[in-house]
Design a protein around this motif. Structure first.
Motif, PDB file in Angstrom:
ATOM      1  N   VAL A  32      -5.911   2.940  -2.166  1.00 21.78           N
ATOM      2  CA  VAL A  32      -5.098   3.990  -1.547  1.00 21.78           C
ATOM      3  C   VAL A  32      -3.709   3.455  -1.223  1.00 21.78           C
ATOM      4  CG1 VAL A  32      -4.887   5.538   0.443  1.00 21.78           C
ATOM      5  CG2 VAL A  32      -7.122   5.183  -0.636  1.00 21.78           C
ATOM      6  N   GLN A  33      -3.636   2.231  -0.717  1.00 24.69           N
ATOM      7  CA  GLN A  33      -2.334   1.624  -0.430  1.00 24.69           C
ATOM      8  C   GLN A  33      -1.488   1.517  -1.691  1.00 24.69           C
ATOM      9  OE1 GLN A  33      -2.391  -2.053   1.989  1.00 24.69           O
ATOM     10  NE2 GLN A  33      -4.560  -1.641   2.347  1.00 24.69           N
ATOM     11  N   ASP A  34      -2.092   1.044  -2.773  1.00 23.77           N
ATOM     12  CA  ASP A  34      -1.344   0.904  -4.021  1.00 23.77           C
ATOM     13  C   ASP A  34      -0.809   2.255  -4.493  1.00 23.77           C
ATOM     14  OD1 ASP A  34      -1.787  -1.798  -4.055  1.00 23.77           O
ATOM     15  OD2 ASP A  34      -3.332  -1.773  -5.616  1.00 23.77           O
ATOM     16  N   ALA A  35      -1.652   3.289  -4.432  1.00 24.33           N
ATOM     17  CA  ALA A  35      -1.233   4.625  -4.857  1.00 24.33           C
ATOM     18  C   ALA A  35      -0.101   5.146  -3.977  1.00 24.33           C
ATOM     19  CB  ALA A  35      -2.427   5.584  -4.823  1.00 24.33           C
ATOM     20  N   PHE A  36      -0.189   4.916  -2.678  1.00 26.15           N
ATOM     21  CA  PHE A  36       0.853   5.357  -1.750  1.00 26.15           C
ATOM     22  C   PHE A  36       2.174   4.640  -2.028  1.00 26.15           C
ATOM     23  CE2 PHE A  36       3.177   4.464   2.216  1.00 26.15           C
ATOM     24  CZ  PHE A  36       3.530   5.754   2.579  1.00 26.15           C
ATOM     25  N   ASN A  37       2.103   3.354  -2.307  1.00 23.89           N
ATOM     26  CA  ASN A  37       3.328   2.591  -2.542  1.00 23.89           C
ATOM     27  C   ASN A  37       4.014   3.001  -3.831  1.00 23.89           C
ATOM     28  OD1 ASN A  37       3.276   0.951  -0.189  1.00 23.89           O
ATOM     29  ND2 ASN A  37       1.668  -0.315  -1.096  1.00 23.89           N
ATOM     30  N   GLN A 121       2.861  14.537  -4.142  1.00 27.47           N
ATOM     31  CA  GLN A 121       3.077  15.937  -3.759  1.00 27.47           C
ATOM     32  C   GLN A 121       3.130  16.106  -2.242  1.00 27.47           C
ATOM     33  OE1 GLN A 121      -0.283  17.478  -5.945  1.00 27.47           O
ATOM     34  NE2 GLN A 121       0.988  18.093  -7.693  1.00 27.47           N
ATOM     35  N   LEU A 122       2.447  15.247  -1.522  1.00 25.89           N
ATOM     36  CA  LEU A 122       2.462  15.328  -0.058  1.00 25.89           C
ATOM     37  C   LEU A 122       3.739  14.753   0.551  1.00 25.89           C
ATOM     38  CD1 LEU A 122      -1.227  14.266   0.694  1.00 25.89           C
ATOM     39  CD2 LEU A 122      -0.210  16.482   1.223  1.00 25.89           C
ATOM     40  N   VAL A 123       4.313  13.739  -0.090  1.00 24.94           N
ATOM     41  CA  VAL A 123       5.452  13.058   0.523  1.00 24.94           C
ATOM     42  C   VAL A 123       6.804  13.591   0.053  1.00 24.94           C
ATOM     43  CG1 VAL A 123       4.136  10.934   0.840  1.00 24.94           C
ATOM     44  CG2 VAL A 123       5.527  11.204  -1.221  1.00 24.94           C
ATOM     45  N   MET A 124       6.855  14.466  -0.938  1.00 25.75           N
ATOM     46  CA  MET A 124       8.141  14.970  -1.400  1.00 25.75           C
ATOM     47  C   MET A 124       8.955  15.661  -0.295  1.00 25.75           C
ATOM     48  SD  MET A 124       9.090  14.033  -4.338  1.00 25.75           S
ATOM     49  CE  MET A 124      10.544  15.073  -4.344  1.00 25.75           C
ATOM     50  N   PRO A 125       8.339  16.461   0.602  1.00 26.57           N
ATOM     51  CA  PRO A 125       9.147  17.056   1.686  1.00 26.57           C
ATOM     52  C   PRO A 125       9.810  16.025   2.587  1.00 26.57           C
ATOM     53  CG  PRO A 125       7.051  18.209   1.461  1.00 26.57           C
ATOM     54  CD  PRO A 125       6.966  16.999   0.589  1.00 26.57           C
ATOM     55  N   PHE A 126       9.353  14.771   2.549  1.00 27.85           N
ATOM     56  CA  PHE A 126       9.983  13.716   3.332  1.00 27.85           C
ATOM     57  C   PHE A 126      11.461  13.581   2.973  1.00 27.85           C
ATOM     58  CE2 PHE A 126      11.201   9.201   3.633  1.00 27.85           C
ATOM     59  CZ  PHE A 126      10.967   8.965   4.975  1.00 27.85           C
ATOM     60  N   ALA A 171      -6.244   9.306   1.174  1.00 30.41           N
ATOM     61  CA  ALA A 171      -4.919   9.454   0.580  1.00 30.41           C
ATOM     62  C   ALA A 171      -4.157  10.622   1.211  1.00 30.41           C
ATOM     63  CB  ALA A 171      -5.050   9.662  -0.928  1.00 30.41           C
ATOM     64  N   PHE A 172      -4.865  11.734   1.494  1.00 32.69           N
ATOM     65  CA  PHE A 172      -4.198  12.905   2.059  1.00 32.69           C
ATOM     66  C   PHE A 172      -3.514  12.566   3.376  1.00 32.69           C
ATOM     67  CE2 PHE A 172      -4.192  16.400   5.081  1.00 32.69           C
ATOM     68  CZ  PHE A 172      -3.498  17.379   4.382  1.00 32.69           C
ATOM     69  N   GLY A 177       0.915  11.695   7.051  1.00 32.99           N
ATOM     70  CA  GLY A 177       1.466  10.957   8.185  1.00 32.99           C
ATOM     71  C   GLY A 177       2.907  10.547   7.955  1.00 32.99           C
ATOM     72  N   TRP A 178       3.233  10.163   6.740  1.00 33.60           N
ATOM     73  CA  TRP A 178       4.594   9.747   6.417  1.00 33.60           C
ATOM     74  C   TRP A 178       5.564  10.924   6.528  1.00 33.60           C
ATOM     75  CZ3 TRP A 178       7.747   8.817   1.596  1.00 33.60           C
ATOM     76  CH2 TRP A 178       8.606   7.732   1.754  1.00 33.60           C
ATOM     77  N   THR A 179       5.181  12.070   5.958  1.00 35.27           N
ATOM     78  CA  THR A 179       6.040  13.252   5.999  1.00 35.27           C
ATOM     79  C   THR A 179       6.184  13.784   7.417  1.00 35.27           C
ATOM     80  OG1 THR A 179       5.427  13.833   3.728  1.00 35.27           O
ATOM     81  CG2 THR A 179       6.356  15.582   5.102  1.00 35.27           C
ATOM     82  N   PHE A 180       5.104  13.788   8.177  1.00 33.08           N
ATOM     83  CA  PHE A 180       5.165  14.254   9.554  1.00 33.08           C
ATOM     84  C   PHE A 180       6.104  13.382  10.387  1.00 33.08           C
ATOM     85  CE2 PHE A 180       3.477  14.170  13.949  1.00 33.08           C
ATOM     86  CZ  PHE A 180       3.685  15.513  14.277  1.00 33.08           C
ATOM     87  N   GLY A 181       6.072  12.089  10.162  1.00 31.47           N
ATOM     88  CA  GLY A 181       6.988  11.193  10.857  1.00 31.47           C
ATOM     89  C   GLY A 181       8.441  11.533  10.560  1.00 31.47           C
ATOM     90  N   GLY A 182       8.749  11.879   9.317  1.00 27.77           N
ATOM     91  CA  GLY A 182      10.102  12.281   8.960  1.00 27.77           C
ATOM     92  C   GLY A 182      10.534  13.543   9.684  1.00 27.77           C
TER      93      GLY A 182
END
Length: 503
Positions: A32-37, A121-126, A171-172, A177-182
């Protein structure tokens, strides 16, 4: 120096929390970390253009030179254009997530493609949240108000950490979490503008000064494209190594960015509005003096940190090991991070100076110069990666060596052009480097000896407790050695810092 200290303290808290966030991320499965990075690289392809770099460096000089009514009109028009561009790019990123991920990944056997697509797709709004935050930051920075900027970075990390701690390790939730932080960062950074009645409510329309800002941004687009091409190549290089390597690279990058942001970018950001003011007032002598002051501040803070990280790289990376690594992927992640950081830390000083020097070009409207320099540096670095990262040469350590070599060359070109255009007291800077850099090297050597005395280096079982113990003890000894040598050498940056702390 006051704004520098404010930014350094804010950046310190933010980066420390960033370390904590990275520790929590390291609790997720390595796949999951690798995919996120991989996925997080996608919004970052556009982040420098639409957020921090291009916006701040192009917007502040124009905004600062306007009367208050014109400032309001410009910021509203710019904010409206920014929203339109972001909506378009975020939509493209979501729709074409899979082909973008395939472009970034060299070996699909090392990265879970489906997870990477889902997280993309989840992090693009960041990207949109960072663009909005950067708009607010640009207005606040032009008024030399840096407190909210520092708080906003802290808020991003706190919000992300809370989500990742309470949510399932999937992964979700990592992407969410990253997008919400932004989103939280944008809210915190925008609040002071609401209170002052300065928040740029967007409007779709044209402002004559908007053309000036966009003209300054246009060459930056080409320069940024070159650097992001470099990032794409780097990602493909890393994903060609075995699973866990890209997460190890990310751990090393968090530490590198902590040092660079705290000890190099903070002084540069704090002095940027003053550089713009000197230039707008046609005070070339004051502009040059402030340039030298900024470069000295960057070197004074960054040089010892660079030396200490080179000496203590495995211990620094071990702070992410909240539990001892046992699986092959976890061991590979730790070893890769240690190797990469051990040479990447060398690049902190030259790249810190480069970031400050780039601002002296932007504020003068010399965007073409900056374009040619940074683009050439990016392609040189790609070339060096292709040669030095081969397993029969330096392997993973080739990343840091390549960054260091390209950084020295880019900095040399920047100084040469600046001196030819405005004149520059190069001798003063060289004398300062000859005094400070050896002091930093001796500090790093002292730290290395202490680290060796406490344990003959870390193996694959290194954990956070051992790492922190060595970092605090050996790093403390190295820090004391550096400060003592700086005192004996009568380095004025130390006297200025002590004076500020006493007041």
């Amino acid at each position: 120096m006051k704004n520098t200290v404010i930014l350094m303290l804010g950046t310190l808290f933010s980066r420390v929390l960033g370390l904590v966030r990275q520790m929590v991320i390291n609790l997720f499965p390595v796949s999951v970390q690798d995919a996120f990075n991989v996925a997080s690289k996608v919004p970052n392809l556009f982040r420098e253009l639409l957020a921090e770099g291009a916006l701040v460096n192009s917007f502040i000089p124009v905004y600062q030179g306007l009367a208050e009514p014109e400032r309001k009109k410009l910021s509203e028009a710019f904010f409206g254009a920014l929203i339109a561009i972001n909506v378009f790019l975020v939509g493209l990123g979501i729709v074409f997530a899979r082909p973008i991920v395939h472009l970034l990944v060299a070996d699909g056997d090392n990265i879970n493609i489906d997870l990477a697509v889902q997280i993309t797709q989840l992090v693009m709004p960041f990207l949109m949240m960072m663009s909005f935050s950067a708009s607010s930051m640009g207005i606040l920075s032009a008024r030399e108000n840096f407190k909210a900027y520092s708080y906003a970075q802290v808020a991003f990390n706190v919000a992300s950490i809370l989500v990742l701690l309470v949510a399932p390790r999937t992964a979700f939730w990592l992407g969410f979490g990253w997008t919400f932080g932004g989103f939280v960062q944008f809210l915190v950074q925008s609040w002071p503008l609401f209170k002052m009645g300065l928040f740029p409510f967007p409007r779709l329309g044209w402002d004559p000064k908007l053309q000036t800002v966009l003209t300054r941004m246009a060459p930056f687009l080409i320069s940024t494209s070159a650097r992001q091409f470099l990032n794409l190549i780097v990602t493909r290089f890393i994903t060609a190594f075995s699973g866990g390597t890209i997460s190890g690279y990310q751990n090393a990058e968090v530490i590198f960015q902590l040092a660079l942001g705290l000890f190099a970018v903070s002084p540069a950001t704090a002095l940027y509005p003053r550089l713009a003011r000197h230039w707008n007032e046609q005070d070339q002598e004051g502009f040059t003096k402030l340039t030298v002051q900024g470069l000295r501040a960057v070197v004074f803070f960054a040089a010892p940190v660079s030396a200490l990280l080179v000496a203590l790289a495995p211990y620094a990376v071990s702070i992410f090991n909240l539990h001892l690594p046992t699986s092959p992927a976890e061991i590979q992640k730790f070893q890769a991070g240690s190797l990469i950081l051990s040479t990447w830390a060398l690049a902190i000083v030259p790249w810190g100076m480069i970031q400050f020097m780039a601002r002296t070009f932007f504020v003068r409207g010399r965007t073409l110069d900056s374009l040619l320099i940074t683009s050439g540096g990016a392609f040189l670095e790609v070339l060096l990666y292709s040669i030095l990262t081969r397993k029969d040469l330096l392997g993973l350590q080739g990343f840091g060596v390549s960054s260091f070599i390209s950084g020295l060359l880019v900095l040399g070109v920047q100084l040469f052009l600046y001196r030819r255009q405005l004149g520059f007291p190069l001798r003063e800077l060289l004398v300062f480097l000859v005094r400070v850099v050896p002091a930093a090297l001796l500090a790093g050597l002292a730290a290395w000896f202490v680290g060796q005395a406490m344990g003959a280096g870390l193996n694959h079982s290194g954990g956070i407790l051992q790492g922190l113990a060595v970092l605090v003890t050996a790093g403390g000894v190295g820090g004391v050695v550096y400060l003592l040598l700086a005192f004996l050498l009568k380095v004025r940056e130390l006297s200025s810092l002590l004076g500020r702390l006493r007041r």
